[in-house]
Design a protein around this motif. Structure first.
Motif, short mmCIF file in Angstrom:
data_model
loop_
_atom_site.label_atom_id
_atom_site.label_comp_id
_atom_site.label_asym_id
_atom_site.label_seq_id
_atom_site.Cartn_x
_atom_site.Cartn_y
_atom_site.Cartn_z
N ALA A 144 0.83 -1.20 0.00
CA ALA A 144 0.00 0.00 0.00
C ALA A 144 0.86 1.26 0.00
O ALA A 144 0.65 2.18 -0.81
CB ALA A 144 -0.94 -0.01 1.21
N MET A 196 1.13 4.04 -3.12
CA MET A 196 0.77 5.44 -2.94
C MET A 196 1.96 6.37 -3.15
O MET A 196 1.84 7.44 -3.75
CB MET A 196 0.15 5.65 -1.56
N MET A 213 -3.17 -5.67 -2.50
CA MET A 213 -2.72 -4.33 -2.16
C MET A 213 -2.49 -4.20 -0.66
O MET A 213 -1.56 -3.55 -0.21
CB MET A 213 -3.76 -3.30 -2.62
N VAL A 247 -5.74 3.49 -0.92
CA VAL A 247 -4.84 3.32 -2.06
C VAL A 247 -5.56 3.68 -3.36
O VAL A 247 -5.03 4.41 -4.20
CB VAL A 247 -4.30 1.88 -2.12
#
Length: 338
Positions: free
Chosen positions: A79, A83, A98, A108
């Motif tokens: 995650a 990002m 994720m 996310v």
């Protein structure tokens, strides 16, 4: 033609597969950097002629030469990696999942949408030639409307107990691929989930709080039904089969084997056992999924497998956990809070 400049985060088992494919089979791609917390992983940079090696993945993401990032880091880092890369304007391919938290996954996806990057999640089985053939027969109308989907997914042996303790459980680690495959074959939202799970192959797995054997039933909005049977241990090899029964016919696949011979004698028939490891069984699918991602970057199109697919499969896994715990049918809307 200008090459796509790629950085790979994590060169463990999956990272090495993608590194090998990208370096040797994609003439339009150049791997310019790899990152791994293990200093000895620098040998892969030297082996494949990659000029840059970073111990800190954020340094790789910040590298202005890197245009796209392939994330193969441990699950609990996915995650943050996604990002950070998205905010840096990098296109992202990430191994599943994720995250193990729905709230984190939603965060996310919000960042991915805000930044407008290309994002693809590694549900590689959609790109297996056998399963793609079944999907094409459905698309051509030869199966008709899918009514029953049967998925068998059994590993040749369980992973180490240390891995099981941090995997999120069998439904989120192993069966999540089958949840995605069931959706892939039906093209209909999942409505309800019912799961039964047991610890039958290794008591240490039970002590770690997980199961190793399960049957899950999915009911779809269009009325179709899917059954999935899983086991962490199949003594005869990696058992991967899918069958779709519809209004006009049925399509299915057998296991892949090292060869297709059979032998008869007075004692009966023998044949080769299924391939014994997922890296052998799905080696072509890893190439195909990466080709999909790279083609999307070249043609500026959206990948076929995205973050929403990861969100839904995670939600189905959480619903299966709840169903098994409470011995009841769980509506997916309970998990997604629709």
């Amino acid at each position: 033609m200008k090459k796509i400049k790629v950085g790979i985060i994590g060169v463990g088992r999956m990272g090495q597969i993608h590194l090998d494919n990208l370096c040797l089979k994609f003439p339009d791609v150049e791997v310019v950097a790899i990152s791994d917390v293990m200093e000895e992983s620098k040998k892969f940079a030297d082996q494949y002629g990659v000029n840059k090696f970073y111990k800190n993945c954020n340094d790789l993401i910040a590298d202005s030469e890197v245009e796209a990032v392939v994330i193969c880091s441990p699950t609990d880092q996915h995650a943050d990696n996604i990002m950070t890369a998205a905010r840096a304007g990098k296109e992202v391919f990430c191994e599943k999942p994720m995250d193990l938290s729905l709230e984190t996954v939603k965060k996310v996806l919000s960042v991915v949408e805000e930044t407008g990057i290309k994002f693809m999640l590694g549900f590689n089985r959609r790109f297996d030639p056998n399963f793609m053939k079944i999907r094409s027969l459905i698309d051509e109308g030869k199966v008709g409307e899918p009514q029953i989907v049967k998925i068998t997914s059994r590993d040749p042996g369980p992973p180490p107990i240390s891995y099981i303790k941090t995997s999120g459980g069998m439904f989120l680690d192993m069966t999540i691929h089958d949840f995605d495959m069931a959706r892939f074959m039906t093209d209909s939202p999942v409505k309800e989930v019912f799961a039964v799970g047991r610890n039958l192959t290794d008591p240490e797995i039970g002590k770690a709080g997980d199961i190793d054997t399960a049957v899950i039933t999915l009911t779809f909005e269009n009325g179709a039904i899917a059954t999935i049977d899983n086991c962490r241990k199949a003594v005869y090899g990696y058992d991967q089969r899918v069958e779709v029964f519809g209004s006009k016919g049925m399509a299915g696949t057998h296991n892949n084997t090292p060869d297709n011979h059979y032998y008869y004698d007075q004692n009966g028939q023998s044949a080769s056992l299924p391939l014994h490891f997922f890296m052998d069984r799905y080696i072509r699918s890893y190439y195909n999924e990466m080709k999909e991602f790279m083609d999307c970057l070249i043609t500026n199109t959206k990948p076929k497998v995205g973050g929403e697919d990861g969100l839904i499969s995670l939600a189905i896994g959480l619903a299966a956990n709840l169903s098994m715990k409470e011995n009841r049918v769980v509506r997916l809307s309970e998990i997604l809070n629709d």
